[in-house]
Design a protein around this motif. Sequence first.
Motif, PDB file in Angstrom:
ATOM      1  N   ARG A   1       2.869   1.337   3.017  1.00 18.13           N
ATOM      2  CA  ARG A   1       3.997   0.467   2.508  1.00 18.13           C
ATOM      3  C   ARG A   1       3.518  -0.941   2.712  1.00 18.13           C
ATOM      4  NH1 ARG A   1       9.226  -0.732   1.678  1.00 18.13           N
ATOM      5  NH2 ARG A   1      10.318  -2.298   3.052  1.00 18.13           N
ATOM      6  N   LYS A   2       2.525  -1.075   3.775  1.00 17.77           N
ATOM      7  CA  LYS A   2       2.150  -2.470   3.915  1.00 17.77           C
ATOM      8  C   LYS A   2       1.055  -2.578   2.993  1.00 17.77           C
ATOM      9  CE  LYS A   2       0.116  -5.321   7.675  1.00 17.77           C
ATOM     10  NZ  LYS A   2       1.168  -6.152   7.611  1.00 17.77           N
TER      11      LYS A   2
ATOM     12  N   GLY B   1       2.697  -3.319  -0.399  1.00 12.76           N
ATOM     13  CA  GLY B   1       3.351  -4.588  -0.462  1.00 12.76           C
ATOM     14  C   GLY B   1       2.638  -5.671  -1.221  1.00 12.76           C
TER      15      GLY B   1
ATOM     16  N   THR C   1      -8.591   3.086   3.312  1.00 13.56           N
ATOM     17  CA  THR C   1      -7.643   3.116   4.274  1.00 13.56           C
ATOM     18  C   THR C   1      -6.726   4.551   4.470  1.00 13.56           C
ATOM     19  OG1 THR C   1      -6.009   2.441   2.266  1.00 13.56           O
ATOM     20  CG2 THR C   1      -6.929   0.489   3.687  1.00 13.56           C
TER      21      THR C   1
ATOM     22  N   ALA D   1      -0.740  -9.313   3.553  1.00 12.08           N
ATOM     23  CA  ALA D   1      -1.843  -9.095   4.410  1.00 12.08           C
ATOM     24  C   ALA D   1      -3.067  -8.635   3.859  1.00 12.08           C
ATOM     25  CB  ALA D   1      -1.468  -8.208   5.495  1.00 12.08           C
TER      26      ALA D   1
ATOM     27  N   TYR E   1       6.059  -8.427  -0.930  1.00 10.30           N
ATOM     28  CA  TYR E   1       6.801  -8.719  -0.019  1.00 10.30           C
ATOM     29  C   TYR E   1       5.416  -8.889   1.284  1.00 10.30           C
ATOM     30  CZ  TYR E   1       6.306  -3.489   0.464  1.00 10.30           C
ATOM     31  OH  TYR E   1       5.747  -2.248   0.711  1.00 10.30           O
ATOM     32  N   ASP E   2       4.447  -8.338   0.943  1.00  8.40           N
ATOM     33  CA  ASP E   2       3.442  -8.601   2.201  1.00  8.40           C
ATOM     34  C   ASP E   2       2.049  -8.531   1.580  1.00  8.40           C
ATOM     35  OD1 ASP E   2       1.657  -7.999   4.381  1.00  8.40           O
ATOM     36  OD2 ASP E   2       2.978  -6.438   5.078  1.00  8.40           O
TER      37      ASP E   2
ATOM     38  N   SER F   1      -0.559   2.033   6.989  1.00  3.78           N
ATOM     39  CA  SER F   1       0.658   2.044   6.227  1.00  3.78           C
ATOM     40  C   SER F   1       0.457   2.050   4.714  1.00  3.78           C
ATOM     41  CB  SER F   1       1.499   1.300   6.982  1.00  3.78           C
ATOM     42  OG  SER F   1       2.895   1.077   6.197  1.00  3.78           O
TER      43      SER F   1
ATOM     44  N   ARG G   1       6.070 -14.601  -1.320  1.00  6.89           N
ATOM     45  CA  ARG G   1       6.568 -13.663  -0.346  1.00  6.89           C
ATOM     46  C   ARG G   1       7.612 -14.322   0.248  1.00  6.89           C
ATOM     47  NH1 ARG G   1       5.830 -13.966   5.434  1.00  6.89           N
ATOM     48  NH2 ARG G   1       6.055 -11.989   6.140  1.00  6.89           N
TER      49      ARG G   1
ATOM     50  N   SER H   1      -4.582  -3.573  12.409  1.00  7.79           N
ATOM     51  CA  SER H   1      -4.036  -4.591  11.566  1.00  7.79           C
ATOM     52  C   SER H   1      -2.823  -3.930  10.680  1.00  7.79           C
ATOM     53  CB  SER H   1      -5.016  -4.890  10.246  1.00  7.79           C
ATOM     54  OG  SER H   1      -6.208  -5.565  11.077  1.00  7.79           O
ATOM     55  N   GLY H   2      -2.628  -2.485  10.814  1.00  3.97           N
ATOM     56  CA  GLY H   2      -1.582  -1.797  10.087  1.00  3.97           C
ATOM     57  C   GLY H   2      -1.904  -1.343   8.667  1.00  3.97           C
ATOM     58  N   PHE H   3      -3.123  -1.359   8.441  1.00  3.26           N
ATOM     59  CA  PHE H   3      -3.557  -1.057   7.086  1.00  3.26           C
ATOM     60  C   PHE H   3      -3.651   0.917   6.854  1.00  3.26           C
ATOM     61  CE2 PHE H   3      -5.854  -4.932   5.829  1.00  3.26           C
ATOM     62  CZ  PHE H   3      -4.924  -5.600   5.962  1.00  3.26           C
TER      63      PHE H   3
END
Length: 196
Positions: free
Chosen positions: A39-40, A43, A111, A51, A48-49, A37, A188, A33-35
């Motif tokens: 930055r994510k 966000g 994470t 998720a 800006y994110d 990161s 967002r 899921s990109g977790f």
Amino acid sequence: MGPLIPNGVIPAEWDSIIAILIGIVFGFVLEASGFSSSRKLAGVFYGYDFAVLKVFFTAALVSLIGMYYMDYLGYVDITQMYVHPTYLWGAIVGGVIMGAGFVAGGFCPGTSLCAVAIGKIDAIVYVVGIMIGVFIFSELYFLFQPIYEGSFMGNVTLVDSFGVNPYWFIFIFTIVGILLFAISDKIRAKVKKIFY
């Protein structure tokens, strides 16, 4: 009738093996899921994110609906579910500390371990910080104990606190989730226009 291990459906010896398997799958899903990161993850605080908000809110909602539906069908006895005891001041102070660490480092404990597993340097520094914090807390526990064990409220849930029917609570929680998702999408979109 669940829970499965306490009721002998699954032998107790499988407890740790099941926990390890769930942990591996959870870590895989976090990474996919990109977790991993920072930055994510950060966000959500900068708009800006969203998720993280959406995934974890959805997970809470699906598990809540699923547990009560399984209870309704007779597969699970909701009264047998473990409810962690509430120590109000410990929860508030711990939440503030973890929130500050989340904003500053861009990770939560779970994470950060996922990011360490793929070799991210910032996550390694973050986890070292967690270990130092755990060491300080354990060595100075006698100072923190009054806060940590203060304001004991028992094994309460939000349903108990609000004194509402659990099915009404699930309905309201679902509506709140839908509204949060809609509001986060608007925020967002505005942030995206400003920065992109």
